[in-house]
Design an enzyme around this catalytic site. Structure first.
Site, PDB file in Angstrom:
ATOM      1  N   HIS A  19       9.155   8.987   8.936  1.00 18.63           N
ATOM      2  CA  HIS A  19       7.713   9.006   9.123  1.00 18.63           C
ATOM      3  C   HIS A  19       7.284   9.913  10.298  1.00 18.63           C
ATOM      4  CE1 HIS A  19       7.749   5.905   6.147  1.00 18.63           C
ATOM      5  NE2 HIS A  19       8.183   5.059   6.873  1.00 18.63           N
TER       6      HIS A  19
ATOM      7  N   LEU B 270     -13.050  21.356   7.243  1.00 20.49           N
ATOM      8  CA  LEU B 270     -12.176  20.743   6.486  1.00 20.49           C
ATOM      9  C   LEU B 270     -12.505  19.017   6.767  1.00 20.49           C
ATOM     10  CD1 LEU B 270      -9.477  20.390   4.694  1.00 20.49           C
ATOM     11  CD2 LEU B 270      -8.306  19.795   6.655  1.00 20.49           C
TER      12      LEU B 270
ATOM     13  N   ASP C 297       4.736  10.666  -0.219  1.00 21.52           N
ATOM     14  CA  ASP C 297       5.996   9.689  -0.466  1.00 21.52           C
ATOM     15  C   ASP C 297       7.199  10.280  -0.003  1.00 21.52           C
ATOM     16  OD1 ASP C 297       7.182   7.498  -1.208  1.00 21.52           O
ATOM     17  OD2 ASP C 297       6.965   7.803  -3.328  1.00 21.52           O
TER      18      ASP C 297
HETATM   19  C1  FPP Z   1       5.716   6.818   1.985  1.00 23.46           C
HETATM   20  O1  FPP Z   1       7.324   7.117   2.074  1.00 23.46           O
HETATM   21  C2  FPP Z   1       5.229   6.834   3.204  1.00 23.46           C
HETATM   22  C3  FPP Z   1       4.610   6.094   4.093  1.00 23.46           C
HETATM   23  C4  FPP Z   1       4.242   4.527   3.663  1.00 23.46           C
HETATM   24  C5  FPP Z   1       3.973   6.462   5.315  1.00 23.46           C
HETATM   25  C6  FPP Z   1       3.381   7.596   5.543  1.00 23.46           C
HETATM   26  C7  FPP Z   1       2.970   7.978   6.741  1.00 23.46           C
HETATM   27  C8  FPP Z   1       2.996   9.110   7.432  1.00 23.46           C
HETATM   28  C9  FPP Z   1       3.405  10.313   6.640  1.00 23.46           C
HETATM   29  C10 FPP Z   1       2.497   9.326   8.692  1.00 23.46           C
HETATM   30  C11 FPP Z   1       0.812   9.305   8.688  1.00 23.46           C
HETATM   31  C12 FPP Z   1       0.260   9.823   9.865  1.00 23.46           C
HETATM   32  C13 FPP Z   1      -0.892   9.578  10.445  1.00 23.46           C
HETATM   33  C14 FPP Z   1      -1.355  10.356  11.417  1.00 23.46           C
HETATM   34  C15 FPP Z   1      -1.405   8.276  10.382  1.00 23.46           C
HETATM   35  P1  FPP Z   1       8.344   5.972   2.018  1.00 23.46           P
HETATM   36  O2  FPP Z   1       8.796   5.787   3.291  1.00 23.46           O
HETATM   37  O3  FPP Z   1       7.779   5.077   1.187  1.00 23.46           O
HETATM   38  O4  FPP Z   1       9.259   6.859   1.152  1.00 23.46           O
HETATM   39  P2  FPP Z   1      10.514   6.480   0.430  1.00 23.46           P
HETATM   40  O5  FPP Z   1      10.158   6.252  -1.014  1.00 23.46           O
HETATM   41  O6  FPP Z   1      11.666   7.459   0.701  1.00 23.46           O
HETATM   42  O7  FPP Z   1      11.079   5.199   1.087  1.00 23.46           O
END
Ligand code: FPP
Length: 232
Positions: free
Chosen positions: A29, A123, A12
Site C-alpha cells: 500500500h 488536473l 488493485d
Molecule cells: C487494493 O489492492 C488496494 C487498496 C484497497 C488500497 C489502495 C490504496 C492505495 C494505493 C493508497 C492510496 C493513497 C492515498 C494517498 C489515499 P489489494 O491490496 O486489495 O490487492 P490484492 O488483491 O493483491 O490483495
C-alpha cells in the site's frame, strides 16, 4: 486525435505485489501510494483532465484492523510529502466517499487537501475513500426524497439525479482501468461508468507505470465508442 477527458482506476494488486516481494501487505500500500503521485503526474502530462482513483471501498472495512488503520494513515503520509508539489502543479484534489465514517484525522487531512487546492485549474484528481457505488445510489435516493419534501414538484430526471450523487462533480468516465489482473467493477462509479471503455491489465498497481498508462490510452484511441448508436 481522440482526446481523453476522464480516466478512473481501480488500484488493485498491492497486497499480492508485496507478498511476491516477501513483504507484508501494507508495504504494498505504501508503494501504491507513491505510485499515485507518479501516475497523477503522468496522466497530467498525457493530457488527461480528470483522474479518479479508488483508494478504499465501503467493503474494505472487512480487512484486518491493522491493514485498515494503515490505509487510513496513508493520506497524512502522502499529502505531507506531496501537497506542495501538487499545488505547484495546479492539481485540484477532490475526495469522494462517506467521509463521516473515516477516522477524524484521516478525514481532516483529506478535506484540507481538497480545500487547499480548490482554486487550481489543472488536473482534477479525485480520491475515492470509503466509496461504494450502491451505497452512493441509496444516498442519492435519500437526498432526493429530502429535497422532494421541501419542493413537492421536484421531478427526478437523468440530469438532476446526477446532482444528488457523491460524484456529482465527475464527468462521465471515458476509460476505466483495473490493475492486478481481476476483471470486475467492484462497486466503482456505476453511474459514470455507464459508457466507459474498460481495460484490465495484469500489472499490479505498484507496477503500473507511465508506459503502461500510455499503452492503455493508445488502445483506447482505437476503440470504437458508439454510445448505443451505430458508427460505420
Ligand atoms: C487494493 O489492492 C488496494 C487498496 C484497497 C488500497 C489502495 C490504496 C492505495 C494505493 C493508497 C492510496 C493513497 C492515498 C494517498 C489515499 P489489494 O491490496 O486489495 O490487492 P490484492 O488483491 O493483491 O490483495
Amino acid at each position: 486525435m481522440k482526446s481523453i477527458n476522464h480516466i478512473a482506476i481501480i488500484m488493485d494488486g498491492n497486497g499480492r505485489w508485496a507478498k511476491a516481494q516477501g513483504k507484508i501487505r501494507t508495504a504494498g500500500h505504501l508503494v501504491g501510494a507513491e505510485n499515485v503521485r507518479t501516475i497523477a503526474i503522468a496522466a497530467n502530462r498525457l493530457g488527461v483532465k480528470h483522474l479518479t482513483l479508488y483508494a478504499f471501498s465501503t467493503e474494505n472495512w472487512q480487512r484486518s484492523q491493522e491493514e485498515v488503520s494503515y490505509i487510513m494513515k496513508l493520506p497524512a503520509i502522502f499529502f505531507k510529502k506531496y501537497m506542495k508539489e501538487f499545488i505547484d502543479r495546479g492539481f485540484r484534489m477532490e475526495i469522494i466517499g462517506e467521509l463521516e465514517q473515516l477516522p477524524k484525522s484521516t478525514k481532516e487531512v483529506l478535506l484540507e487537501a481538497e480545500e487547499e487546492s480548490k482554486q487550481n485549474k489543472g488536473l482534477h484528481l479525485s480520491i475515492c475513500m470509503n466509496y461504494g457505488g450502491q451505497s452512493e445510489t441509496v444516498i442519492a435516493a435519500k437526498r432526493y426524497a429530502k429535497a422532494l419534501q421541501e419542493n413537492p414538484k421536484l421531478e427526478l430526471t437523468m440530469d438532476n439525479f446526477h446532482e444528488f450523487l457523491l460524484t456529482k462533480n465527475l464527468p462521465p468516465v471515458d476509460l476505466m482501468i483495473r490493475t492486478g489482473g481481476e476483471e470486475r467493477i467492484s462497486n466503482y462509479l456505476p453511474w459514470q461508468l455507464a459508457y466507459a471503455e474498460l481495460m484490465f491489465v495484469q500489472e499490479s498497481w505498484p507496477e503500473f507505470s507511465e508506459e503502461v498508462l500510455k499503452n492503455c490510452i493508445e488502445k483506447y484511441k482505437h476503440r470504437n465508442r458508439r454510445f448505443g448508436g451505430v458508427k460505420e
